[in-house]
Design a protein around this motif. Structure first.
Motif, PDB file in Angstrom:
ATOM      1  N   UNK A   1       0.778  -1.141   0.097  1.00 29.69           N
ATOM      2  CA  UNK A   1       0.022  -0.075  -0.025  1.00 29.69           C
ATOM      3  C   UNK A   1       0.727   1.155   0.005  1.00 29.69           C
ATOM      4  N   UNK A   2       0.720   2.121  -0.854  1.00 27.49           N
ATOM      5  CA  UNK A   2       1.564   3.581  -1.024  1.00 27.49           C
ATOM      6  C   UNK A   2       0.575   4.503  -0.549  1.00 27.49           C
ATOM      7  N   UNK A   3       1.168   5.283   0.369  1.00 24.23           N
ATOM      8  CA  UNK A   3       0.571   6.438   0.577  1.00 24.23           C
ATOM      9  C   UNK A   3       1.448   7.678  -0.010  1.00 24.23           C
ATOM     10  N   UNK A   4       0.707   8.477  -0.749  1.00 23.76           N
ATOM     11  CA  UNK A   4       1.577   9.578  -1.252  1.00 23.76           C
ATOM     12  C   UNK A   4       1.553  10.813  -0.466  1.00 23.76           C
ATOM     13  N   UNK A   5       2.565  11.609  -0.253  1.00 27.61           N
ATOM     14  CA  UNK A   5       2.568  12.779   0.415  1.00 27.61           C
ATOM     15  C   UNK A   5       1.974  13.973  -0.202  1.00 27.61           C
ATOM     16  N   UNK A   6       1.352  14.527   0.741  1.00 28.36           N
ATOM     17  CA  UNK A   6       0.422  15.517   0.147  1.00 28.36           C
ATOM     18  C   UNK A   6       1.149  16.604  -0.505  1.00 28.36           C
ATOM     19  N   UNK A   7       0.613  17.214  -1.592  1.00 33.69           N
ATOM     20  CA  UNK A   7       1.342  18.111  -2.266  1.00 33.69           C
ATOM     21  C   UNK A   7       1.017  19.703  -1.807  1.00 33.69           C
ATOM     22  N   UNK A   8       2.093  20.416  -1.885  1.00 33.98           N
ATOM     23  CA  UNK A   8       2.112  21.752  -1.314  1.00 33.98           C
ATOM     24  C   UNK A   8       1.512  22.833  -2.226  1.00 33.98           C
ATOM     25  N   UNK A   9       0.832  23.665  -1.803  1.00 31.37           N
ATOM     26  CA  UNK A   9       0.345  24.963  -2.668  1.00 31.37           C
ATOM     27  C   UNK A   9       0.462  26.137  -1.571  1.00 31.37           C
ATOM     28  N   UNK A  10       0.348  27.140  -2.038  1.00 30.49           N
ATOM     29  CA  UNK A  10       0.476  28.618  -1.508  1.00 30.49           C
ATOM     30  C   UNK A  10      -0.720  29.269  -1.848  1.00 30.49           C
ATOM     31  N   UNK A  11      -1.522  30.105  -0.994  1.00 27.67           N
ATOM     32  CA  UNK A  11      -2.466  30.687  -1.433  1.00 27.67           C
ATOM     33  C   UNK A  11      -2.448  32.019  -0.801  1.00 27.67           C
ATOM     34  N   UNK A  12      -3.194  33.143  -1.439  1.00 23.45           N
ATOM     35  CA  UNK A  12      -3.476  34.645  -1.169  1.00 23.45           C
ATOM     36  C   UNK A  12      -4.740  34.467  -0.564  1.00 23.45           C
ATOM     37  N   UNK A  13      -5.171  35.214   0.522  1.00 17.83           N
ATOM     38  CA  UNK A  13      -6.484  35.611   0.936  1.00 17.83           C
ATOM     39  C   UNK A  13      -6.484  37.000   0.824  1.00 17.83           C
ATOM     40  N   UNK A  14      -6.830  37.458  -0.299  1.00 19.07           N
ATOM     41  CA  UNK A  14      -6.777  39.057  -0.554  1.00 19.07           C
ATOM     42  C   UNK A  14      -7.908  39.626   0.350  1.00 19.07           C
ATOM     43  N   UNK A  15      -7.694  40.656   0.955  1.00 16.83           N
ATOM     44  CA  UNK A  15      -8.548  41.475   1.792  1.00 16.83           C
ATOM     45  C   UNK A  15      -8.256  43.047   1.736  1.00 16.83           C
ATOM     46  N   UNK A  16      -9.381  43.871   1.969  1.00 14.42           N
ATOM     47  CA  UNK A  16      -9.307  45.233   2.124  1.00 14.42           C
ATOM     48  C   UNK A  16     -10.358  45.567   3.237  1.00 14.42           C
ATOM     49  N   UNK A  17     -10.217  46.834   3.749  1.00 16.55           N
ATOM     50  CA  UNK A  17     -10.979  47.446   4.808  1.00 16.55           C
ATOM     51  C   UNK A  17     -11.672  48.444   4.232  1.00 16.55           C
ATOM     52  N   UNK A  18     -13.023  48.411   4.193  1.00 16.54           N
ATOM     53  CA  UNK A  18     -13.755  49.676   3.543  1.00 16.54           C
ATOM     54  C   UNK A  18     -14.631  50.241   4.716  1.00 16.54           C
ATOM     55  N   UNK A  19     -14.627  51.438   5.026  1.00 19.23           N
ATOM     56  CA  UNK A  19     -15.329  51.947   6.158  1.00 19.23           C
ATOM     57  C   UNK A  19     -15.352  51.036   7.554  1.00 19.23           C
ATOM     58  N   UNK A  90      -2.123  23.407   1.666  1.00 24.07           N
ATOM     59  CA  UNK A  90      -2.309  24.876   1.220  1.00 24.07           C
ATOM     60  C   UNK A  90      -1.617  25.823   2.443  1.00 24.07           C
ATOM     61  N   UNK A  91      -0.621  26.584   2.280  1.00 20.73           N
ATOM     62  CA  UNK A  91      -0.370  27.588   3.356  1.00 20.73           C
ATOM     63  C   UNK A  91      -1.057  28.940   2.900  1.00 20.73           C
ATOM     64  N   UNK A  92      -1.599  29.638   3.752  1.00 24.18           N
ATOM     65  CA  UNK A  92      -2.383  30.810   3.351  1.00 24.18           C
ATOM     66  C   UNK A  92      -1.791  31.846   3.889  1.00 24.18           C
ATOM     67  N   UNK A  93      -1.541  33.104   2.911  1.00 27.22           N
ATOM     68  CA  UNK A  93      -1.131  34.238   3.486  1.00 27.22           C
ATOM     69  C   UNK A  93      -2.305  35.570   3.270  1.00 27.22           C
ATOM     70  N   UNK A  94      -2.064  36.327   4.080  1.00 29.85           N
ATOM     71  CA  UNK A  94      -3.245  37.536   3.914  1.00 29.85           C
ATOM     72  C   UNK A  94      -2.357  38.263   3.070  1.00 29.85           C
ATOM     73  N   UNK A  95      -3.308  38.995   2.048  1.00 29.75           N
ATOM     74  CA  UNK A  95      -2.647  39.826   1.266  1.00 29.75           C
ATOM     75  C   UNK A  95      -3.537  41.148   1.149  1.00 29.75           C
ATOM     76  N   UNK A  96      -2.969  42.209   1.823  1.00 28.94           N
ATOM     77  CA  UNK A  96      -3.543  43.642   2.003  1.00 28.94           C
ATOM     78  C   UNK A  96      -3.810  44.316   0.565  1.00 28.94           C
ATOM     79  N   UNK A  97      -4.871  44.441  -0.144  1.00 33.10           N
ATOM     80  CA  UNK A  97      -4.962  44.636  -1.598  1.00 33.10           C
ATOM     81  C   UNK A  97      -4.703  46.101  -1.672  1.00 33.10           C
TER      82      UNK A  97
END
Length: 141
Positions: A1-19, A90-97
């Motif tokens: 039985x083979x278990x493959x290692x999870x693949x790695x991704x990076x993500x951006x969580x774009x955000x802004x502050x309005x009022x 998935x590693x998630x980074x906040x991105x201040x737009x």
């Protein structure tokens, strides 16, 4: 039985502050049109935070400042074909737009929408991402 290692991704969580209200930017996936965050495969010669910023530009048409350290991570199953899927961490980074572009590389392949973190949590399917969005919805203490 083979278990493959999870693949790695990076993500951006774009955000802004309005009022005084935080909004996040979601995009649709190309094939299933589900709401997701911009993400891509980790590349050996590119730092993960720079990769997240690049994905935000290519997939969502936004630029800004990446907030370090990473905001969080989650795991999901990425469908490659109708019968094959892989597990991704998935590693998630906040991105201040700072800029929202009228034209960007994947403009014709995706939709984008600003929403409150609560609405975004209802729109996405990955439970780990839901948790991060709900954390953003909480008032700062």
């Amino acid at each position: 039985m083979s278990t493959s290692k999870p693949l790695r991704q990076c993500a951006a969580l774009p955000f802004r502050v309005v009022n005084g209200r935080t909004e996040v930017l979601l995009i649709t996936s190309r094939e299933t049109r589900r709401w997701i965050v911009p993400k891509g495969w980790v590349e050996k010669d590119t730092k993960p935070d720079r990769m997240a910023a690049r994905e935000a530009f290519e997939e969502a048409g936004v630029t800004g400042t990446v907030v370090k350290p990473p905001y969080g991570s989650y795991r999901y199953s990425k469908r490659l074909t109708s019968s094959k899927a892989v597990t991704c961490d998935v590693t998630v980074y906040l991105l201040r737009v700072e800029e929202e572009l009228a034209d960007w590389p994947e403009k014709d392949q995706r939709e984008r929408a600003w929403m409150t973190p609560g609405a975004a949590a209802l729109a996405v399917g990955e439970s780990g991402l839901v948790e991060m969005l709900l954390r953003l919805a909480l008032p700062a203490s």
